[in-house]
Design a protein around this motif. Structure first.
Motif, PDB file in Angstrom:
ATOM      1  N   SER A  93     -12.925  -5.141   4.405  1.00  0.00           N
ATOM      2  CA  SER A  93     -12.600  -5.978   5.551  1.00  0.00           C
ATOM      3  C   SER A  93     -13.237  -5.460   6.839  1.00  0.00           C
ATOM      4  O   SER A  93     -13.543  -6.242   7.722  1.00  0.00           O
ATOM      5  N   GLU A  94     -13.458  -4.139   6.933  1.00  0.00           N
ATOM      6  CA  GLU A  94     -14.116  -3.603   8.127  1.00  0.00           C
ATOM      7  C   GLU A  94     -15.549  -4.101   8.235  1.00  0.00           C
ATOM      8  O   GLU A  94     -15.992  -4.465   9.308  1.00  0.00           O
ATOM      9  N   SER A  95     -16.257  -4.135   7.108  1.00  0.00           N
ATOM     10  CA  SER A  95     -17.632  -4.622   7.164  1.00  0.00           C
ATOM     11  C   SER A  95     -17.655  -6.115   7.471  1.00  0.00           C
ATOM     12  O   SER A  95     -18.537  -6.583   8.187  1.00  0.00           O
ATOM     13  N   ILE A  96     -16.680  -6.856   6.967  1.00  0.00           N
ATOM     14  CA  ILE A  96     -16.605  -8.284   7.292  1.00  0.00           C
ATOM     15  C   ILE A  96     -16.308  -8.448   8.779  1.00  0.00           C
ATOM     16  O   ILE A  96     -16.908  -9.298   9.443  1.00  0.00           O
TER      17      ILE A  96
ATOM     18  N   LEU B 162      -9.392 -15.267   3.144  1.00  0.00           N
ATOM     19  CA  LEU B 162      -9.081 -15.233   1.715  1.00  0.00           C
ATOM     20  C   LEU B 162      -8.772 -13.813   1.268  1.00  0.00           C
ATOM     21  O   LEU B 162      -7.853 -13.584   0.480  1.00  0.00           O
ATOM     22  N   GLN B 163      -9.531 -12.879   1.763  1.00  0.00           N
ATOM     23  CA  GLN B 163      -9.303 -11.475   1.409  1.00  0.00           C
ATOM     24  C   GLN B 163      -7.923 -11.033   1.877  1.00  0.00           C
ATOM     25  O   GLN B 163      -7.191 -10.365   1.152  1.00  0.00           O
ATOM     26  N   ASN B 164      -7.542 -11.422   3.092  1.00  0.00           N
ATOM     27  CA  ASN B 164      -6.239 -11.033   3.625  1.00  0.00           C
ATOM     28  C   ASN B 164      -5.096 -11.692   2.859  1.00  0.00           C
ATOM     29  O   ASN B 164      -4.065 -11.073   2.637  1.00  0.00           O
ATOM     30  N   VAL B 165      -5.276 -12.936   2.440  1.00  0.00           N
ATOM     31  CA  VAL B 165      -4.260 -13.615   1.635  1.00  0.00           C
ATOM     32  C   VAL B 165      -4.109 -12.893   0.308  1.00  0.00           C
ATOM     33  O   VAL B 165      -2.994 -12.645  -0.150  1.00  0.00           O
ATOM     34  N   ASN B 166      -5.233 -12.542  -0.311  1.00  0.00           N
ATOM     35  CA  ASN B 166      -5.185 -11.820  -1.582  1.00  0.00           C
ATOM     36  C   ASN B 166      -4.502 -10.462  -1.416  1.00  0.00           C
ATOM     37  O   ASN B 166      -3.709 -10.050  -2.256  1.00  0.00           O
TER      38      ASN B 166
ATOM     39  N   MET C 157      -2.251  -9.688   0.841  1.00  0.00           N
ATOM     40  CA  MET C 157      -0.826  -9.940   1.061  1.00  0.00           C
ATOM     41  C   MET C 157      -0.126 -10.290  -0.247  1.00  0.00           C
ATOM     42  O   MET C 157       0.995  -9.852  -0.494  1.00  0.00           O
ATOM     43  N   ASN C 158      -0.781 -11.089  -1.096  1.00  0.00           N
ATOM     44  CA  ASN C 158      -0.198 -11.434  -2.391  1.00  0.00           C
ATOM     45  C   ASN C 158      -0.029 -10.187  -3.245  1.00  0.00           C
ATOM     46  O   ASN C 158       0.988 -10.010  -3.900  1.00  0.00           O
ATOM     47  N   GLU C 159      -1.014  -9.329  -3.224  1.00  0.00           N
ATOM     48  CA  GLU C 159      -0.946  -8.082  -3.983  1.00  0.00           C
ATOM     49  C   GLU C 159       0.177  -7.198  -3.443  1.00  0.00           C
ATOM     50  O   GLU C 159       0.940  -6.615  -4.206  1.00  0.00           O
ATOM     51  N   TYR C 160       0.297  -7.137  -2.132  1.00  0.00           N
ATOM     52  CA  TYR C 160       1.352  -6.355  -1.498  1.00  0.00           C
ATOM     53  C   TYR C 160       2.724  -6.909  -1.900  1.00  0.00           C
ATOM     54  O   TYR C 160       3.632  -6.161  -2.252  1.00  0.00           O
ATOM     55  N   SER C 161       2.842  -8.226  -1.865  1.00  0.00           N
ATOM     56  CA  SER C 161       4.100  -8.871  -2.224  1.00  0.00           C
ATOM     57  C   SER C 161       4.476  -8.588  -3.671  1.00  0.00           C
ATOM     58  O   SER C 161       5.641  -8.306  -3.984  1.00  0.00           O
ATOM     59  N   ILE C 162       3.521  -8.635  -4.571  1.00  0.00           N
ATOM     60  CA  ILE C 162       3.761  -8.352  -5.976  1.00  0.00           C
ATOM     61  C   ILE C 162       4.230  -6.904  -6.141  1.00  0.00           C
ATOM     62  O   ILE C 162       5.172  -6.624  -6.862  1.00  0.00           O
ATOM     63  N   ASN C 163       3.594  -5.980  -5.441  1.00  0.00           N
ATOM     64  CA  ASN C 163       3.971  -4.570  -5.514  1.00  0.00           C
ATOM     65  C   ASN C 163       5.390  -4.349  -4.983  1.00  0.00           C
ATOM     66  O   ASN C 163       6.143  -3.573  -5.562  1.00  0.00           O
ATOM     67  N   ILE C 164       5.763  -5.016  -3.913  1.00  0.00           N
ATOM     68  CA  ILE C 164       7.115  -4.906  -3.365  1.00  0.00           C
ATOM     69  C   ILE C 164       8.124  -5.450  -4.385  1.00  0.00           C
ATOM     70  O   ILE C 164       9.174  -4.855  -4.605  1.00  0.00           O
ATOM     71  N   ASP C 165       7.797  -6.561  -5.018  1.00  0.00           N
ATOM     72  CA  ASP C 165       8.696  -7.140  -6.029  1.00  0.00           C
ATOM     73  C   ASP C 165       8.893  -6.187  -7.191  1.00  0.00           C
ATOM     74  O   ASP C 165       9.993  -6.058  -7.718  1.00  0.00           O
ATOM     75  N   LEU C 166       7.834  -5.492  -7.591  1.00  0.00           N
ATOM     76  CA  LEU C 166       7.937  -4.525  -8.687  1.00  0.00           C
ATOM     77  C   LEU C 166       8.825  -3.364  -8.309  1.00  0.00           C
ATOM     78  O   LEU C 166       9.612  -2.852  -9.113  1.00  0.00           O
ATOM     79  N   ILE C 167       8.756  -2.928  -7.057  1.00  0.00           N
ATOM     80  CA  ILE C 167       9.581  -1.818  -6.583  1.00  0.00           C
ATOM     81  C   ILE C 167      11.053  -2.215  -6.574  1.00  0.00           C
ATOM     82  O   ILE C 167      11.920  -1.433  -6.919  1.00  0.00           O
ATOM     83  N   LYS C 168      11.335  -3.453  -6.209  1.00  0.00           N
ATOM     84  CA  LYS C 168      12.715  -3.928  -6.118  1.00  0.00           C
ATOM     85  C   LYS C 168      13.383  -4.010  -7.492  1.00  0.00           C
ATOM     86  O   LYS C 168      14.596  -3.955  -7.576  1.00  0.00           O
ATOM     87  N   GLN C 169      12.611  -4.139  -8.548  1.00  0.00           N
ATOM     88  CA  GLN C 169      13.167  -4.312  -9.880  1.00  0.00           C
ATOM     89  C   GLN C 169      13.762  -3.072 -10.405  1.00  0.00           C
ATOM     90  O   GLN C 169      13.784  -2.045 -10.462  1.00  0.00           O
TER      91      GLN C 169
END
Length: 64
Positions: free
Chosen positions: A2-5, A46-50, A52-64
């Motif tokens: 993202s820095e290069s973008i 698109l990169q930021n959405v991806n 965020m989705n990855e972050y959200s999935i990781n948070i959901d895994l931690i909550k389980q």
């Protein structure tokens, strides 16, 4: 990645503004740079959405 973008976004934005001032905003080069800037913005978003989705999935895994 993202820095290069972000660097490409800033350079392209500066070139587009310079071209618009020097050549006019309906100039072919200014329009080309505007389209390139749009593509870079779309890629960045698109990169930021991806990320965020990855972050959200990781948070959901931690909550389980």
């Amino acid at each position: 990645m993202s820095e290069s973008i972000l660097k490409k976004l800033e350079k392209t934005r500066e070139k587009m503004i310079r071209s618009g001032i020097e050549n006019g905003f309906s100039n072919v080069e200014t329009i080309r740079l505007s389209k390139k800037l749009d593509q870079l913005l779309n890629t960045y978003q698109l990169q930021n959405v991806n990320d965020m989705n990855e972050y959200s999935i990781n948070i959901d895994l931690i909550k389980q």
